[in-house]
Write a protein that holds these residues in place. Structure first.
Motif, PDB file in Angstrom:
ATOM      1  N   ALA A 132       0.834  -1.197   0.000  1.00  0.00           N
ATOM      2  CA  ALA A 132       0.000   0.000   0.000  1.00  0.00           C
ATOM      3  C   ALA A 132       0.867   1.244   0.000  1.00  0.00           C
ATOM      4  O   ALA A 132       2.040   1.218   0.403  1.00  0.00           O
ATOM      5  N   ARG A 133       0.257   2.317  -0.463  1.00  0.00           N
ATOM      6  CA  ARG A 133       0.875   3.635  -0.368  1.00  0.00           C
ATOM      7  C   ARG A 133       0.103   4.442   0.668  1.00  0.00           C
ATOM      8  O   ARG A 133      -1.125   4.525   0.607  1.00  0.00           O
ATOM      9  N   GLU A 186       7.852  10.657  -8.717  1.00  0.00           N
ATOM     10  CA  GLU A 186       6.823   9.621  -8.780  1.00  0.00           C
ATOM     11  C   GLU A 186       7.349   8.392  -9.529  1.00  0.00           C
ATOM     12  O   GLU A 186       7.875   8.525 -10.629  1.00  0.00           O
ATOM     13  N   HIS A 218       1.634  -0.064 -10.051  1.00  0.00           N
ATOM     14  CA  HIS A 218       0.221  -0.248 -10.414  1.00  0.00           C
ATOM     15  C   HIS A 218      -0.586   0.099  -9.170  1.00  0.00           C
ATOM     16  O   HIS A 218      -0.711  -0.698  -8.247  1.00  0.00           O
ATOM     17  N   TYR A 219      -1.125   1.306  -9.144  1.00  0.00           N
ATOM     18  CA  TYR A 219      -1.883   1.765  -7.985  1.00  0.00           C
ATOM     19  C   TYR A 219      -3.354   1.380  -8.153  1.00  0.00           C
ATOM     20  O   TYR A 219      -3.974   1.673  -9.188  1.00  0.00           O
ATOM     21  N   LEU A 220      -3.885   0.744  -7.140  1.00  0.00           N
ATOM     22  CA  LEU A 220      -5.278   0.293  -7.166  1.00  0.00           C
ATOM     23  C   LEU A 220      -6.161   1.354  -6.528  1.00  0.00           C
ATOM     24  O   LEU A 220      -5.935   1.765  -5.384  1.00  0.00           O
ATOM     25  N   THR A 221      -7.170   1.765  -7.267  1.00  0.00           N
ATOM     26  CA  THR A 221      -8.108   2.767  -6.762  1.00  0.00           C
ATOM     27  C   THR A 221      -9.507   2.200  -6.552  1.00  0.00           C
ATOM     28  O   THR A 221     -10.384   2.921  -6.059  1.00  0.00           O
ATOM     29  N   GLU A 222      -9.737   0.948  -6.914  1.00  0.00           N
ATOM     30  CA  GLU A 222     -11.027   0.298  -6.751  1.00  0.00           C
ATOM     31  C   GLU A 222     -10.910  -0.836  -5.751  1.00  0.00           C
ATOM     32  O   GLU A 222      -9.822  -1.381  -5.528  1.00  0.00           O
ATOM     33  N   ALA A 261      -2.157  -0.629  -2.979  1.00  0.00           N
ATOM     34  CA  ALA A 261      -3.474  -0.062  -2.725  1.00  0.00           C
ATOM     35  C   ALA A 261      -3.321   1.394  -2.298  1.00  0.00           C
ATOM     36  O   ALA A 261      -2.422   1.737  -1.522  1.00  0.00           O
ATOM     37  N   THR A 262      -4.200   2.226  -2.782  1.00  0.00           N
ATOM     38  CA  THR A 262      -4.175   3.640  -2.417  1.00  0.00           C
ATOM     39  C   THR A 262      -4.893   3.845  -1.082  1.00  0.00           C
ATOM     40  O   THR A 262      -5.650   2.976  -0.624  1.00  0.00           O
ATOM     41  N   GLY A 309      -7.458   5.538  -0.420  1.00  0.00           N
ATOM     42  CA  GLY A 309      -8.907   5.460  -0.582  1.00  0.00           C
ATOM     43  C   GLY A 309      -9.427   4.038  -0.490  1.00  0.00           C
ATOM     44  O   GLY A 309     -10.496   3.789   0.084  1.00  0.00           O
ATOM     45  N   VAL A 310      -8.687   3.084  -1.034  1.00  0.00           N
ATOM     46  CA  VAL A 310      -9.093   1.675  -0.963  1.00  0.00           C
ATOM     47  C   VAL A 310      -9.053   1.187   0.475  1.00  0.00           C
ATOM     48  O   VAL A 310      -9.975   0.512   0.954  1.00  0.00           O
TER      49      VAL A 310
END
Length: 281
Positions: free
Chosen positions: A65-66, A135, A140-144, A163-164, A166-167
């Motif tokens: 995660a970030r 950056e 591969h950043y997951l937003t869903e 994972a971002t 928000g996730v």
């Protein structure tokens, strides 16, 4: 695949949001979980109680995660227990150097710092596993919340999937466990009736349980039919002296309490009751 938010405080979430505010409630929940993990044996206890799946070895430095700097300390402590193998912290500024150093001090996963200033990176280089200026382009950043999309992205052995925030806010820390379980669900399906051998000595336990269940259902239906229907069993017919027409001899209808209880046990208590009243009428 659908995603269901499953923060440990989810049943109390509306109340916590009303009292503390949504953001403060989320930070408090993360901090409480980090406090439990910080206790001696706390991380292992959580893994055992919640039966967390093991992170696949090929995902160890590619799935994580970030997070922003403000939650880096708690995230680096919590997320590895939940299944993350890498935590990316950023952007890190000059004022965040001390916080990132403290957050990465007792890390159990790979920690990467994202910086904009090369001097900040030099100050953190010996305290984290990797420093990236600017950056990164290989992420591969997951937003869903879709776990299937995460599994598909991780199928590429060169991809780093993160994972971002928000996730994680929407799904909770155990989102990592759900992704791991989704990847493990490709295991062979459980055996069916076609896989049961002919030899009863080799039948699995679930097969015997199925047979016992079917037998209990059939027996229950039969007992209900006998009890509620106008049918007397053959041994009750002989005992009561009834004929085919259903007439019962008066001399046998004066049943004592023991006889009445016996017939009730056999599921024919209704007919014994009828016999008693027929004989006294």
């Amino acid at each position: 695949m659908s995603a269901v938010p499953d923060w440990t405080y989810h049943p109390l979430r509306p109340m916590a949001n009303a009292l503390l505010g949504e953001r403060r409630a989320q930070l408090l929940a993360l901090r409480l979980l980090a406090g439990v993990i910080a206790l001696p044996g706390g991380g292992r206890a959580i893994e055992r109680v919640f039966d967390h799946p093991q992170l696949p070895a090929e995902w160890a430095e590619r799935f994580g995660a970030r997070v922003p700097v403000e939650v880096a300390r708690d995230a680096i402590r919590v997320l590895p227990v939940q299944g993350a193998g890498i935590v990316e912290v950023g952007p890190v500024g000059r004022d965040d150097i001390a916080a990132v150093r403290a957050a990465a001090l007792d890390r159990r996963c790979r920690v990467i710092a994202l910086v904009d200033d090369p001097e900040v990176g030099e100050a953190l280089e010996s305290h984290v596993d990797q420093v990236i200026v600017g950056e990164p382009v290989d992420r591969h950043y997951l937003t869903e919340l879709d776990t299937a999309a995460a599994v598909t992205a991780l199928a590429d052995p060169a991809a780093i999937v993160l994972a971002t925030p928000g996730v994680l806010i929407a799904a909770g820390p155990s989102w990592f466990n759900r992704v791991i379980e989704a990847a493990q669900s490709t295991a062979p399906p459980p055996p069916t009736l076609r896989d049961v051998p002919l030899d009863p000595r080799r039948w699995p336990a679930w097969c015997w349980g199925l047979l016992v269940g079917i037998g209990l259902i059939v027996a229950g239906i039969g007992a209900a039919a006998i009890t509620s229907g106008p049918i007397l069993l053959w041994y009750d017919r002989d005992y009561l002296g009834t004929d085919v027409g259903g007439r019962i001899h008066r001399r046998r209808c004066h049943l004592d309490r023991r006889t009445h209880l016996r017939l009730r046990t056999d599921g024919s208590g209704v007919h014994a009751y009828r016999c008693r009243h027929a004989g006294s009428g």
